[in-house]
Every structure is written in structure tokens, then in C-alpha cells.
Enzyme design. Structure first.
Site: not given
Length: 486
Positions: A74, A85, A162, A319, A348, A417, A444
Site C-alpha cells: 500500500c 494498511c 490503497c 460486511q 444486533y 454480533d 471485531c
């Protein structure tokens, strides 16, 4: 203590920290160094010093390189550049090993779980650091040029090289001028249609609170769109399945054991708390009502998971990785092991990707209750899943809904989630009090994920399985799914 901002010194890099950096020490202080790998000897330049026990730096010269180092893929994210990145200069296996080490460390420290972690590439994405992102959010500078934010800055870098976006996603975007101060959302949907939507500038008071640009999610990821403890991913925040989630970050109060790294953990926790406060202001700006103009496509993105079709707003959340929704949905279906006539909750839920799989398992004699605070996402999910009459999607805050349902019939399985900040004590407490046999938790953010797992353990649930996926290649972000059983 002297201000080290702008100073340069040599340091040997230690283990990776949560946030895309390696931990080093210099003259008794902790230094969070980006653009380096564990074991490397680098010349670091301090980019931020607010006093106290730690500062931030970039590795501007590598004096002794790791065997895992490769030429950066990148060109936008090097020292002084964007935050997109974090690990584009490391081999893909090394990137995944760094993420695994961070997840394992957070599990040990915050949940008391000593477990080896393997971060897996998402099936179908190959061993690549680019071309995986189907949804991109760009900022527009005062001259009308689209770009990404400089790391921990509101400054826009008008450079779209990118490698994260899939081929063709950004074609022509940099060739024209857009509304200064606005944002662009580019989504390439499941039919290969590109949608480009311009968002009007946010009010000045809101934009002033956007703070740093590092999210996530991942993009995004940022943002943060999901209650992130970090700033927005320059290429768009972490994308959920059609829902925008608020959320709170509840700490367990658990402390790590003593030793040399206690100061490093305290410094990392302190900076994440600051970033969470800043993220609240950024979310207000991001989610404020703003005019939209569709420049390409229809503005309604079509997505497919497990043979089902969803149609959602191109500016809604899905996603970011082109194969992530299918990957997670398959694992949730495998772990839930629901029988016909079963009962499940999807918290969620967004547009109901997981809820659809659960409903198909329990059949007409079963019940699936799904809830999300985002009304547009729930409406889109209800339209897509209208043939599943035993599935109820509700638009309500999860914290309120789950407390109201504690005394209801116990679910066999609960899927959560939550946003980046995690589910927290209130939601986890209500879920465990409802007595499900199995809980599937998606996270996440390794720290929030670990804190939630610690809460489940304290309530009498054990970690039966854990999978981690490299859903954001070349970044420090990682997606974790846990199966918990009574």
C-alpha cells in the site's frame, strides 16, 4: 517529562500491541511504534507525545529487518500517511500471526483464558493483501478531491491507490471534483453493480469532533459506525449486516498480573479510553441526517448469503470483505445446531443474515426473535425474509429488549454480533440469565471481545470453541467468533 514530539531514536521492537503497532521502550517510557515488526531494530520518529508513560512513533528507517518483511503493498499508508494498511509490509502469514498474538494476549489479560489462537484467511479470498473490500467510505477535502484520512488526523490525503477495494470500485472517482467537506460511499454489490452515493457535509460542530482517522470494520475498520473504541478506518468503518449499532464499552474490572508489561497494558488501555471518547463525537457526525445524491447505480445494493437475497441501502452497513458474510453465516449455522421447533435470539441482527439461518433450522414449529436498533436495516430484513413467518425482526435497542425478555421462554441459542465496543455487562448479564444452552458471540475488537468472554465465564459459561478470521487483510483488524456453552 520532556516533550519528545519530532525526536528520533533507535529502538528494538517488542511484541505487537492492540492497534497496529509494536511495543518498544526508550529511556523508561513505552513507545507504540507503527510500520515495524517484532524483533526489528528501527529508527523511530515520535509523532505524538501527550506526556505520561507512553508516546507514539513511526518506524522511519529499518536498520535490522524481520524475515517477514516485504515491500509494502500500500503506497498510501507508510510513515506520515493514511491509517488504512497497518501491516502491508508483512507477509500475509506474518500478518495473521501478529493478529493471533494480540487476540491471545487480550484473552489472557481480560478474560483469564489461556488459549492458542489461529487467524484464518477467509475462504475464497486467497493469500492476498488487497482486492477484498466491496464497501468504501471516502472523505472529500476542501478542494473537492476524494481521499482517505491521514492517520489520527482530519486531513484528507487525495490518493486512492490503497489496494483494499476490489477491482473497479474506485475507477474514475479521483478524476472529478465532489462537494468539499462531504463524504462518498462506494459499494459494489452482489450483482457486481457499483453504487456511488455522495453525502452532504456534516454540520461544522459535528465535523469538528471527528478527531483521528483510525477506526473499523475496518473499515471498516471503522468508525466509527459500530461504537468503536478507535477512530474511523480511512476506507470506511467496520460494516455490519445492514445495521448501525450503538453500544457501550463495559469493563470487567479484571486486571492483568504484574510484571514488565503492566505499564504497557495501562498505557494501551488509557489511549483506547481516550479514543473511545473521541469516537462518540465522530459517530454523531457520521450518523447525523445528511442529504444524499446517487451518482452511480440505484443506491440500493443487492447482496446474497446462503441462497437468500437482500436489498439494502448502499449507505447502510454490510460486511466489507466480499466473502465475510457467507463465512460467518456458515459458522453460526454450524455452531447453533438447532433442531426443528427450537427457539433462538439474534441480537444486533442488522438485516437478519444470521436470523435467516437460525429460522431455516428451527422451521415453522420454531421461533426466532431478532432485534436491532437500526429501523432501516430491520425494514430491509423484514422485506427479504417475509417468507419466514416464524421469524420476528424488531427495531429496538438491544439493551432494553433483552432485559424485557429475561423472564420469557428460554432460547436454545443466542447469537450476538455487537458493535466494536462489545455487548457489555448489562446485555451479557441478561443473556446469561435467560439460560440459553449455547451462545455464539461475534467480535471485531479483541479487547471488547475478551471482556465479554470474561463476563460469560463469570456467569458459568465455558468457551467451547473459537475461530478468528482475517477479514481485513493488511490491517490490524480481526474478526473473532466464540461458542460458549453452559
Amino acid at each position: 517529562m520532556s516533550d519528545w514530539l519530532g525526536s528520533t531514536f533507535e529502538v528494538r521492537l517488542g511484541p505487537p500491541g492492540h492497534g497496529g503497532f509494536c511495543v518498544a521502550r526508550h529511556e523508561g517510557r513505552v513507545v507504540f511504534v507503527r510500520h515495524g515488526l517484532p524483533g526489528e531494530l528501527v529508527r523511530a520518529r515520535v509523532t505524538e507525545d501527550r506526556g505520561g508513560s507512553f508516546c507514539r512513533a513511526d518506524a522511519v528507517e529499518v536498520l535490522e529487518a524481520s524475515p517477514d518483511r516485504i515491500p509494502a503493498t500500500c503506497p498510501v499508508s507508510g510513515p506520515g500517511g493514511a491509517g488504512c494498511c497497518d501491516f502491508s509490509f508483512a507477509t500475509p502469514p506474518a500478518q495473521r500471526a501478529l493478529k493471533a498474538a494480540v487476540v491471545a494476549e487480550q484473552l489472557r489479560r481480560l478474560a483469564g483464558i489461556d488459549r492458542e489462537v489461529l487467524v484464518e484467511p477467509i475462504a475464497g479470498s486467497g493469500d492476498t493483501t488487497g482486492g477484498w473490500r466491496t464497501r468504501v467510505r471516502l472523505a472529500v477535502d476542501v478542494q473537492g478531491r476524494a481521499g482517505v484520512h491521514r492517520y489520527r488526523s482530519t486531513e484528507v490525503i487525495a490518493d486512492l491507490r490503497c489496494p483494499q477495494p476490489i477491482s473497479g470500485a474506485l475507477d474514475g472517482v479521483g478524476d472529478r471534483l465532489w462537494t468539499p467537506g462531504g463524504d462518498l460511499v462506494i459499494a459494489v454489490d452482489g450483482d457486481g453493480i457499483r453504487h456511488i452515493v455522495e453525502l452532504a457535509p456534516a454540520p461544522d460542530a459535528e465535523r469538528g469532533g471527528r478527531g483521528g482517522d483510525r477506526r473499523g470494520p475496518g473499515g471498516s475498520g471503522p468508525r466509527s459506525d459500530s461504537g468503536s473504541g478507535e477512530a474511523r478506518h480511512p476506507l470506511g468503518g467496520r460494516n455490519r449486516y445492514g445495521g448501525r449499532h450503538g453500544g457501550r464499552d463495559q469493563r470487567t474490572g479484571r486486571r492483568g498480573s504484574g510484571g514488565d508489561r503492566r505499564g504497557e497494558w495501562a498505557a494501551a488501555d488509557s489511549t483506547r479510553r481516550d479514543e473511545r471518547r473521541n469516537a462518540a463525537a465522530r459517530r454523531a457526525a457520521t450518523h447525523a441526517a445528511r442529504d444524499e445524491w446517487v451518482y452511480a447505480g440505484s443506491g440500493r445494493a443487492v447482496e446474497y448469503v446462503a441462497g437468500r437475497r437482500w436489498e439494502i441501502s448502499a449507505t447502510g452497513f454490510w460486511q466489507a470483505h466480499r466473502n465475510a458474510a457467507q463465512c460467518y453465516s456458515d459458522l453460526v449455522a454450524e455452531w447453533s445446531s438447532l433442531a426443528p421447533g427450537g427457539r433462538a435470539w439474534d441480537l444486533y441482527s442488522g438485516a437478519g443474515v444470521f436470523a435467516a439461518r437460525l429460522a431455516e433450522q428451527v422451521g415453522r414449529t420454531g421461533v426466532v426473535l431478532a432485534v436491532d436498533s437500526a429501523r432501516p436495516a430491520v425494514a430491509d430484513g423484514s422485506a427479504a425474509l417475509r417468507d419466514l413467518s416464524w421469524l420476528e425482526l424488531r427495531a429496538q435497542r438491544v439493551e432494553r429488549w433483552v432485559v424485557e425478555h429475561v423472564a420469557a421462554a428460554a432460547p436454545d441459542v443466542v447469537v450476538l454480533d455487537p458493535p466494536r465496543a462489545g455487548a457489555g455487562k448489562e446485555v451479557v448479564g441478561a443473556v446469561t440469565a435467560s439460560g440459553p444452552t449455547r451462545i455464539i458471540h461475534v467480535g471485531c475488537d479483541p479487547a471488547a471481545f475478551a471482556r465479554d468472554l470474561g463476563l460469560y465465564r463469570a456467569a458459568g459459561y465455558r468457551l467451547a470453541d473459537l475461530r478468528a478470521f482475517d477479514a481485513f487483510p493488511a490491517t490490524h483488524h480481526v474478526e473473532c467468533l466464540a461458542l460458549l456453552e453452559r
